[in-house]
Design a protein around this motif. Structure first.
Motif: not given
Length: 73
Positions: A10-17, A42-53
């Motif tokens: 329900g939240k709005t996230e700001t992505l790089a795009s 990627i959510v704006s303000g965060f670096a990538g790095g989460m592993p893929s599942f």
């Protein structure tokens, strides 16, 4: 560290795009994609790095994770 799952549904996230509201069909698609291809949007303000599942969760397990995320307030 990435953004919290708490209150994500329900939240709005700001992505790089651009921005996305995490709910409905578009929100479900975003969450599935973020778990399987986490560095695609990627959510704006965060670096990538989460592993893929990708290949580690079947569809039923992936749906269960998303349903859990929806309950976090």
């Amino acid at each position: 560290t990435g953004p919290s799952w708490k209150g994500l549904w329900g939240k709005t996230e700001t992505l790089a795009s651009g921005s996305i509201k995490i709910e409905g069909e578009k929100g479900l698609q975003y969450l599935r994609e973020s778990i399987l291809e986490p560095n695609k949007e990627i959510v704006s303000g965060f670096a990538g790095g989460m592993p893929s599942f990708q290949g580690q969760l079947n569809d039923q397990q992936l749906d269960a994770v998303i349903e859990y995320i929806k309950t976090l307030k």
